[in-house]
Design an enzyme around this catalytic site. Structure first.
Site, PDB file in Angstrom:
ATOM      1  CG  ASP A   1      -2.110   0.978   1.038  1.00 37.32           C
ATOM      2  OD1 ASP A   1      -2.488   1.243  -0.116  1.00 37.32           O
ATOM      3  OD2 ASP A   1      -2.608   1.488   2.052  1.00 37.32           O
TER       4      ASP A   1
ATOM      5  CB  CYS B   1     -21.082  -9.523  -7.896  1.00 35.83           C
ATOM      6  SG  CYS B   1     -19.624  -8.950  -7.007  1.00 35.83           S
TER       7      CYS B   1
ATOM      8  CB  CYS C   1     -21.543  -3.160  -2.186  1.00 34.39           C
ATOM      9  SG  CYS C   1     -21.433  -3.572  -3.944  1.00 34.39           S
TER      10      CYS C   1
ATOM     11  CB  CYS D   1     -17.111   4.595   4.874  1.00 29.08           C
ATOM     12  SG  CYS D   1     -18.840   4.107   4.653  1.00 29.08           S
TER      13      CYS D   1
END
Length: 361
Positions: free
Chosen positions: A147, A201, A207, A254
């Site tokens: 990251d 999915c 989502c 979030c």
């Protein structure tokens, strides 16, 4: 980078055997998922990145664009790379990340930031795996990433068979859900690539519908400029007024689009590393206590936490938006005091919050 003298490629049978041994060692080091992909450029992946950047969906994250050429493929970053070892470490929560939605006097901190800084934890285990690999295969060369480099961990994780990028653009594992910290090891070794997961999915859009700010212009596309994680962490200035109420009591990140994903029923907190267990004071902190933080108090509270990276001013800005959304007039005194804060963004957030609280009964 861990270096050793150059060596020839492994024969296919040896590559398969080595892959199994790497995966076993990865599990021993705490990684829940491990897969392998080619380091060559994927034209489809590169085109998606260029489209995303071209639409400006990266917002003010200039670093995404500045090194876009190196994000296109591992070999653009390191030409000697032949394979990618993609890894995932679970941080599956024991509690419901949405439970505090109905507690406006409390602050909501994303699950991933309630424990130790994942950068440190994951990198330490990546380096351990890299050292093992170099010792196991004399001549191997490796680089580790988590990251902080121009590496597209999610698409590479998909290519390596860990899971697929869901409609929320995060990686979804059929075994571990979406609660995975991702890391990568680039290597000069030729490893057998994994079979890519089929997108599962289906017709689900949980989502997409859960997003408070409509940050998904379409399935599989994220406009970071509307994403609460981006707004509370990456965005440095005042948050646009159209989004402030939607922030609710979220002050750092979030979890909504992840928390509602049905595939997370396969994620268990038992899979999570102990380092990622939440600190008690960060599970449901009181807004009143967070608003009182000065720079020294902020640094002390968030020592060893990824939250420390955004600094006191941006953090208090977020807390003020949450205070304005709380409907708790008892916070008005603290908020009013911050209208004179030396940081103009904090002062602006305080004025907005005070106006909101002044209209409360």
């Amino acid at each position: 980078m861990v270096n050793a003298p150059a060596r020839s490629d492994l024969p296919p049978a040896s590559a398969d055997d080595l892959g199994a041994r790497i995966a076993g060692q990865a599990r021993a080091l705490g990684f829940a998922a491990c897969g392998f992909a080619s380091a060559a450029e994927d034209p489809v992946r590169a085109a998606r990145l260029e489209t995303w950047l071209g639409e400006g969906h990266h917002g003010s994250m200039e670093w995404m664009e500045a090194r876009a050429d190196q994000r296109r493929s591992p070999q653009d970053l390191w030409p000697q790379a032949r394979s990618v070892i993609a890894l995932g470490m679970s941080y599956a929560p024991a509690h419901d990340p949405l439970a505090l939605e109905a507690a406006p006097d409390r602050a909501r901190i994303s699950v991933y930031a309630q424990g130790k800084d994942y950068h440190d934890v994951v990198k330490k285990r990546l380096k351990a795996l890299a050292r093992w690999l170099v010792a196991e295969v004399p001549g191997a060369q490796v680089k580790v990433f988590v990251d902080t480099a121009p590496v597209m961990e999610k698409p590479l994780g998909e290519a390596a068979g860990i899971g697929w990028q869901g409609k929320h653009t995060n990686l979804v594992s059929p075994d571990h859900g979406s609660w995975l910290f991702l890391g990568a090891i680039y290597t000069t070794l030729e490893l057998s690539p994994a079979e890519v997961h089929r997108d599962q999915c289906g017709s689900c859009r949980a989502c997409l519908d859960a997003c408070p700010t409509n940050a998904f212009p379409a399935p599989y596309r994220l406009d970071a400029r509307r994403c609460i994680s981006y707004l509370t962490i990456e965005h440095k200035g005042p948050v646009a007024e159209e989004f402030r109420a939607a922030l609710g009591n979220r002050i750092y990140g979030c979890d909504d689009c992840l928390a509602v994903c049905p595939w997370n029923k396969f994620a268990s907190e038992a899979q999570a590393m102990r380092e990622f267990l939440p600190r008690a004071e960060l599970v449901a902190p009181r807004l009143a206590e967070l608003l009182a933080l000065d720079d020294a108090g902020f640094r002390s509270l968030f020592s060893g936490s990824p939250i420390k990276r955004i600094g006191r001013d941006r953090f208090v800005r977020n807390c003020l938006y949450a205070a304005g959304n709380s409907g708790d007039s008892a916070l008005a005194g603290q908020v009013a005091a911050l209208t004179g804060d030396p940081d103009p963004v904090v002062a602006d957030a305080a004025e907005w919050a005070l106006a909101r609280l002044s209209s409360c009964p």
